[in-house]
Scaffold this motif. Structure first.
Motif, short mmCIF file in Angstrom:
data_model
loop_
_atom_site.label_atom_id
_atom_site.label_comp_id
_atom_site.label_asym_id
_atom_site.label_seq_id
_atom_site.Cartn_x
_atom_site.Cartn_y
_atom_site.Cartn_z
N MET A 1 0.93 -1.15 0.07
CA MET A 1 -0.03 -0.03 -0.01
C MET A 1 0.74 1.22 -0.09
O MET A 1 1.71 1.57 0.87
CB MET A 1 -0.86 -0.05 1.12
N GLN A 2 0.74 2.23 -0.91
CA GLN A 2 1.48 3.42 -0.93
C GLN A 2 1.10 4.41 0.17
O GLN A 2 -0.11 4.60 0.33
CB GLN A 2 1.12 3.93 -2.38
N SER A 3 1.88 4.96 0.68
CA SER A 3 1.52 5.91 1.88
C SER A 3 1.26 7.30 1.31
O SER A 3 1.74 7.54 0.12
CB SER A 3 2.52 6.05 2.93
N LYS A 4 0.26 7.96 1.67
CA LYS A 4 -0.19 9.10 1.06
C LYS A 4 0.43 10.33 1.75
O LYS A 4 1.24 10.22 2.80
CB LYS A 4 -1.66 9.44 1.56
N THR A 5 0.75 11.43 1.05
CA THR A 5 1.47 12.45 1.11
C THR A 5 0.62 13.38 2.42
O THR A 5 1.25 13.89 3.16
CB THR A 5 2.07 13.36 0.20
N PHE A 6 -0.49 13.39 2.06
CA PHE A 6 -1.44 14.36 2.73
C PHE A 6 -2.43 13.47 3.07
O PHE A 6 -3.09 12.78 2.55
CB PHE A 6 -2.14 15.46 1.77
N ILE A 7 -3.19 13.97 4.38
CA ILE A 7 -4.34 13.26 4.88
C ILE A 7 -5.43 14.24 5.04
O ILE A 7 -5.29 15.31 5.29
CB ILE A 7 -4.13 12.47 6.26
N SER A 8 -6.66 13.74 4.84
CA SER A 8 -7.84 14.92 4.92
C SER A 8 -8.35 14.97 6.46
O SER A 8 -7.96 14.22 7.34
CB SER A 8 -9.14 14.11 4.02
N VAL A 9 -9.08 16.23 6.60
CA VAL A 9 -9.87 16.33 7.91
C VAL A 9 -10.68 15.00 8.41
O VAL A 9 -10.62 14.87 9.53
CB VAL A 9 -10.61 17.68 7.67
N GLN A 10 -11.15 14.49 7.67
CA GLN A 10 -12.14 13.34 7.56
C GLN A 10 -11.07 12.20 8.09
O GLN A 10 -11.42 11.53 9.36
CB GLN A 10 -12.76 12.71 6.46
N GLU A 11 -10.14 11.91 7.79
CA GLU A 11 -9.15 10.95 8.29
C GLU A 11 -8.50 11.44 9.37
O GLU A 11 -8.12 10.60 10.26
CB GLU A 11 -8.00 10.66 7.11
N VAL A 12 -8.20 12.55 9.70
CA VAL A 12 -7.77 13.02 11.09
C VAL A 12 -8.81 12.83 12.02
O VAL A 12 -8.71 12.38 13.13
CB VAL A 12 -7.39 14.73 10.90
N ALA A 13 -10.04 13.18 11.76
CA ALA A 13 -11.13 12.94 12.74
C ALA A 13 -11.15 11.44 13.28
O ALA A 13 -11.28 11.29 14.25
CB ALA A 13 -12.46 13.47 12.06
N GLU A 14 -11.11 10.62 12.25
CA GLU A 14 -10.99 9.14 12.69
C GLU A 14 -10.08 8.76 13.35
O GLU A 14 -10.21 7.97 14.07
CB GLU A 14 -11.26 8.29 11.14
N GLU A 15 -8.76 9.37 12.88
CA GLU A 15 -7.61 8.63 13.62
C GLU A 15 -7.52 9.01 15.16
O GLU A 15 -6.97 8.39 15.89
CB GLU A 15 -6.34 9.08 13.00
N GLY B 1 -10.38 10.08 16.73
CA GLY B 1 -11.56 10.06 17.28
C GLY B 1 -12.36 11.30 17.71
O GLY B 1 -12.91 11.36 18.88
N VAL B 2 -12.22 12.19 16.89
CA VAL B 2 -12.88 13.62 17.32
C VAL B 2 -13.79 13.82 16.18
O VAL B 2 -13.86 13.32 15.18
CB VAL B 2 -11.66 14.68 17.51
N SER B 3 -14.57 15.03 16.52
CA SER B 3 -15.38 15.44 15.28
C SER B 3 -14.74 16.05 14.20
O SER B 3 -13.71 16.63 14.41
CB SER B 3 -16.40 16.58 16.18
N LYS B 4 -15.36 16.32 13.21
CA LYS B 4 -14.94 17.05 12.12
C LYS B 4 -14.50 18.45 12.28
O LYS B 4 -13.44 18.75 11.83
CB LYS B 4 -15.75 16.79 11.12
N SER B 5 -15.22 19.15 13.09
CA SER B 5 -15.03 20.42 13.51
C SER B 5 -13.68 20.63 14.25
O SER B 5 -12.81 21.44 14.13
CB SER B 5 -16.08 21.14 14.03
#
Length: 62
Positions: free
Chosen positions: A1-15, A17-21
Motif C-alpha cells: 500500500m502506498q502511503s499518502k503525502t496528505f491526509i484529509s480532515v475526515q481521516e484526522v477525525a477518524e484517527e 476519534g474526534v469531530s470533524k470541526s
C-alpha cells in the motif's frame, strides 16, 4: 500500500476519534506550524508524516 503525502480532515477525525470541526482546528494548527517553517500547505489537508509525528505515532503505526 502506498502511503499518502496528505491526509484529509475526515481521516484526522477518524484517527483521533474526534469531530470533524475539531479535526479542522487540528489541521489548521498543524498547517500554520508548517507555514512558519516555510512549507507549502493545502487547506483541509495536512502532511501525513508531520501529523503522525505530532501525535506521537511511531513508525509501526504509519
Amino acid at each position: 500500500m502506498q502511503s499518502k503525502t496528505f491526509i484529509s480532515v475526515q481521516e484526522v477525525a477518524e484517527e483521533l476519534g474526534v469531530s470533524k470541526s475539531y479535526a479542522y482546528r487540528v489541521v489548521k494548527q498543524l498547517n500554520e506550524e508548517l507555514k512558519q517553517q516555510g512549507y507549502l500547505t493545502v487547506a483541509g489537508r495536512v502532511n501525513a508524516q508531520y501529523f503522525h509525528k505530532k501525535i506521537c505515532y511511531n513508525e509501526r503505526h504509519v
